[in-house]
Design a protein around this motif. Structure first.
Motif, PDB file in Angstrom:
ATOM      1  N   LEU A  38       1.443  -1.142  -0.086  1.00 16.56           N
ATOM      2  CA  LEU A  38       0.015  -0.394  -0.018  1.00 16.56           C
ATOM      3  C   LEU A  38       0.877   1.090   0.256  1.00 16.56           C
ATOM      4  O   LEU A  38       0.761   2.409  -0.431  1.00 16.56           O
ATOM      5  CB  LEU A  38      -1.111  -0.025   1.106  1.00 16.56           C
ATOM      6  CG  LEU A  38      -1.611  -1.186   1.539  1.00 16.56           C
ATOM      7  CD1 LEU A  38      -2.530  -1.122   2.469  1.00 16.56           C
ATOM      8  CD2 LEU A  38      -3.040  -1.126   0.032  1.00 16.56           C
ATOM      9  N   SER A  41       2.594   1.549  -3.510  1.00 13.91           N
ATOM     10  CA  SER A  41       0.970   1.672  -4.371  1.00 13.91           C
ATOM     11  C   SER A  41       1.127   4.021  -4.160  1.00 13.91           C
ATOM     12  O   SER A  41       0.945   4.083  -5.371  1.00 13.91           O
ATOM     13  CB  SER A  41      -0.128   1.396  -4.689  1.00 13.91           C
ATOM     14  OG  SER A  41      -0.574   2.012  -3.368  1.00 13.91           O
ATOM     15  N   THR A  42       1.618   4.919  -3.333  1.00 13.89           N
ATOM     16  CA  THR A  42       1.735   6.021  -3.518  1.00 13.89           C
ATOM     17  C   THR A  42       2.193   6.181  -3.970  1.00 13.89           C
ATOM     18  O   THR A  42       2.925   7.741  -3.754  1.00 13.89           O
ATOM     19  CB  THR A  42       1.459   6.072  -2.231  1.00 13.89           C
ATOM     20  OG1 THR A  42       1.654   5.687  -1.138  1.00 13.89           O
ATOM     21  CG2 THR A  42       0.093   5.756  -1.316  1.00 13.89           C
ATOM     22  N   GLU A  66       3.451  13.301  -2.503  1.00 14.15           N
ATOM     23  CA  GLU A  66       1.955  12.410  -1.548  1.00 14.15           C
ATOM     24  C   GLU A  66       2.066  12.822  -0.137  1.00 14.15           C
ATOM     25  O   GLU A  66       3.483  13.814   0.278  1.00 14.15           O
ATOM     26  CB  GLU A  66       2.828  11.031  -0.955  1.00 14.15           C
ATOM     27  CG  GLU A  66       1.600  10.002  -0.247  1.00 14.15           C
ATOM     28  CD  GLU A  66       0.872  10.281  -0.647  1.00 14.15           C
ATOM     29  OE1 GLU A  66      -0.255  10.830  -1.087  1.00 14.15           O
ATOM     30  OE2 GLU A  66       0.454   9.053  -1.160  1.00 14.15           O
ATOM     31  N   HIS A  70      -2.797  11.219   3.496  1.00 15.58           N
ATOM     32  CA  HIS A  70      -3.497  10.745   2.570  1.00 15.58           C
ATOM     33  C   HIS A  70      -2.708   9.347   1.692  1.00 15.58           C
ATOM     34  O   HIS A  70      -3.332   8.348   2.568  1.00 15.58           O
ATOM     35  CB  HIS A  70      -3.230  11.441   0.813  1.00 15.58           C
ATOM     36  CG  HIS A  70      -3.602  10.443   0.078  1.00 15.58           C
ATOM     37  ND1 HIS A  70      -3.076   9.137  -1.311  1.00 15.58           N
ATOM     38  CD2 HIS A  70      -4.793  10.283  -0.632  1.00 15.58           C
ATOM     39  CE1 HIS A  70      -3.651   8.998  -2.048  1.00 15.58           C
ATOM     40  NE2 HIS A  70      -5.194   8.673  -1.382  1.00 15.58           N
ATOM     41  N   LEU A  71      -1.511   9.283   2.726  1.00 15.46           N
ATOM     42  CA  LEU A  71       0.199   8.076   2.567  1.00 15.46           C
ATOM     43  C   LEU A  71      -1.138   7.802   4.175  1.00 15.46           C
ATOM     44  O   LEU A  71      -1.775   5.777   4.017  1.00 15.46           O
ATOM     45  CB  LEU A  71       0.858   8.340   2.873  1.00 15.46           C
ATOM     46  CG  LEU A  71       1.650   7.130   3.966  1.00 15.46           C
ATOM     47  CD1 LEU A  71       1.824   5.988   2.320  1.00 15.46           C
ATOM     48  CD2 LEU A  71       3.161   7.466   3.504  1.00 15.46           C
ATOM     49  N   GLU A  73      -4.414   7.626   5.126  1.00 15.14           N
ATOM     50  CA  GLU A  73      -5.296   7.287   4.850  1.00 15.14           C
ATOM     51  C   GLU A  73      -5.543   5.982   4.369  1.00 15.14           C
ATOM     52  O   GLU A  73      -6.304   5.092   4.562  1.00 15.14           O
ATOM     53  CB  GLU A  73      -6.092   7.964   3.726  1.00 15.14           C
ATOM     54  CG  GLU A  73      -8.099   7.628   4.023  1.00 15.14           C
ATOM     55  CD  GLU A  73      -8.377   8.922   2.644  1.00 15.14           C
ATOM     56  OE1 GLU A  73      -9.537   8.138   2.425  1.00 15.14           O
ATOM     57  OE2 GLU A  73      -7.887  10.127   3.197  1.00 15.14           O
ATOM     58  N   GLU A  74      -4.640   6.067   3.064  1.00 14.14           N
ATOM     59  CA  GLU A  74      -4.240   4.357   2.147  1.00 14.14           C
ATOM     60  C   GLU A  74      -4.158   3.207   2.724  1.00 14.14           C
ATOM     61  O   GLU A  74      -4.866   2.361   2.853  1.00 14.14           O
ATOM     62  CB  GLU A  74      -3.843   4.397   1.312  1.00 14.14           C
ATOM     63  CG  GLU A  74      -4.604   5.485   0.295  1.00 14.14           C
ATOM     64  CD  GLU A  74      -5.122   5.695  -0.496  1.00 14.14           C
ATOM     65  OE1 GLU A  74      -5.186   4.558  -1.177  1.00 14.14           O
ATOM     66  OE2 GLU A  74      -6.981   6.312  -0.385  1.00 14.14           O
ATOM     67  N   MET A  75      -2.849   3.640   3.404  1.00 17.78           N
ATOM     68  CA  MET A  75      -2.835   2.209   4.366  1.00 17.78           C
ATOM     69  C   MET A  75      -3.932   1.552   5.530  1.00 17.78           C
ATOM     70  O   MET A  75      -3.782   0.685   5.563  1.00 17.78           O
ATOM     71  CB  MET A  75      -1.299   2.907   5.556  1.00 17.78           C
ATOM     72  CG  MET A  75       0.131   3.358   4.925  1.00 17.78           C
ATOM     73  SD  MET A  75       1.152   3.792   6.108  1.00 17.78           S
ATOM     74  CE  MET A  75       1.282   3.173   6.941  1.00 17.78           C
ATOM     75  N   ARG A  77      -7.173   2.472   5.563  1.00 16.30           N
ATOM     76  CA  ARG A  77      -8.642   2.018   4.825  1.00 16.30           C
ATOM     77  C   ARG A  77      -8.691   0.514   4.097  1.00 16.30           C
ATOM     78  O   ARG A  77      -9.093   0.220   4.656  1.00 16.30           O
ATOM     79  CB  ARG A  77      -8.998   3.262   4.521  1.00 16.30           C
ATOM     80  CG  ARG A  77     -10.129   2.742   3.251  1.00 16.30           C
ATOM     81  CD  ARG A  77     -10.251   3.879   2.869  1.00 16.30           C
ATOM     82  NE  ARG A  77      -9.511   4.877   2.174  1.00 16.30           N
ATOM     83  CZ  ARG A  77      -9.788   4.457   0.404  1.00 16.30           C
ATOM     84  NH1 ARG A  77      -9.931   3.651  -0.379  1.00 16.30           N
ATOM     85  NH2 ARG A  77      -8.539   5.197  -0.296  1.00 16.30           N
ATOM     86  N   ASN A  78      -7.335   0.702   3.554  1.00 14.72           N
ATOM     87  CA  ASN A  78      -6.936  -0.378   2.474  1.00 14.72           C
ATOM     88  C   ASN A  78      -6.682  -1.760   3.470  1.00 14.72           C
ATOM     89  O   ASN A  78      -7.258  -3.211   3.172  1.00 14.72           O
ATOM     90  CB  ASN A  78      -6.402  -0.333   1.405  1.00 14.72           C
ATOM     91  CG  ASN A  78      -7.262   0.772   0.698  1.00 14.72           C
ATOM     92  OD1 ASN A  78      -7.383   0.310   0.503  1.00 14.72           O
ATOM     93  ND2 ASN A  78      -5.864   2.047  -0.075  1.00 14.72           N
ATOM     94  N   SER A  79      -5.947  -1.254   4.767  1.00 12.31           N
ATOM     95  CA  SER A  79      -5.218  -2.524   5.364  1.00 12.31           C
ATOM     96  C   SER A  79      -6.733  -3.110   5.972  1.00 12.31           C
ATOM     97  O   SER A  79      -6.499  -4.581   6.060  1.00 12.31           O
ATOM     98  CB  SER A  79      -4.367  -2.429   5.949  1.00 12.31           C
ATOM     99  OG  SER A  79      -4.506  -1.774   6.816  1.00 12.31           O
TER     100      SER A  79
END
Length: 151
Positions: A38, A41-42, A66, A70-71, A73-75, A77-79
């Motif tokens: 993740l 991917s950013t 980046e 946001h970094l 949040e991506e980590m 939310r997706n995990s």
């Protein structure tokens, strides 16, 4: 055209909600790998991800394209979505709303990675709460403990 050059090392820490199931040790390596993907991917670069059952440490290089919120949040939310696919035990899994992030000097990246690698051993002696407070104090971050440790 001017080129933007940067190399900012980050140490990111966040923990599971108090009402959430803890992450079983048998899933730690997969979680490390997934969160590392993740981060990559950013357009950031993963150096090391580690955890114990109730929190994550990630060491990475922030991409110049980046931003930190946001970094993270991506980590998170997706995990959180991903771990729910591993076992029904994780159906109510969620991360805490907040996080801590610290810039680290290139000269201590290796030491920080070793620290992350030793989390299981480290937390036989030091609680997450004490570890987190130590980091906040080390970086002179003003905080209200009532909010830092709430979900």
């Amino acid at each position: 055209m001017a080129q933007s050059l940067s190399k900012i090392y980050l140490h990111i820490i966040f923990h599971v909600k108090t009402t959430s199931p803890k992450i079983d040790e048998c899933h730690w390596e997969r979680m490390h790998s997934y969160i590392g993907q993740l981060i990559n991917s950013t357009d950031c670069q993963t150096i090391r991800v580690g955890e114990v059952e109730d929190h994550i440490h990630a060491v990475c290089i922030l991409s110049r394209n980046e931003n930190i919120s946001h970094l993270v949040e991506e980590m998170k939310r997706n995990s959180s979505r991903w771990i729910k696919t591993l076992d029904t035990k994780y159906n109510s899994f969620a991360w805490q709303g907040g996080y801590a992030v610290f810039s680290i000097s290139q000269s201590i990246v290796d030491r920080t990675v070793e620290y992350v690698n030793r989390q299981k051993e480290h937390h036989t002696k030091v609680s997450f709460h004490d570890e987190y407070v130590k980091f906040l104090n080390l970086y002179n971050i003003n905080y209200n403990e009532e909010y830092v440790f709430s979900d």
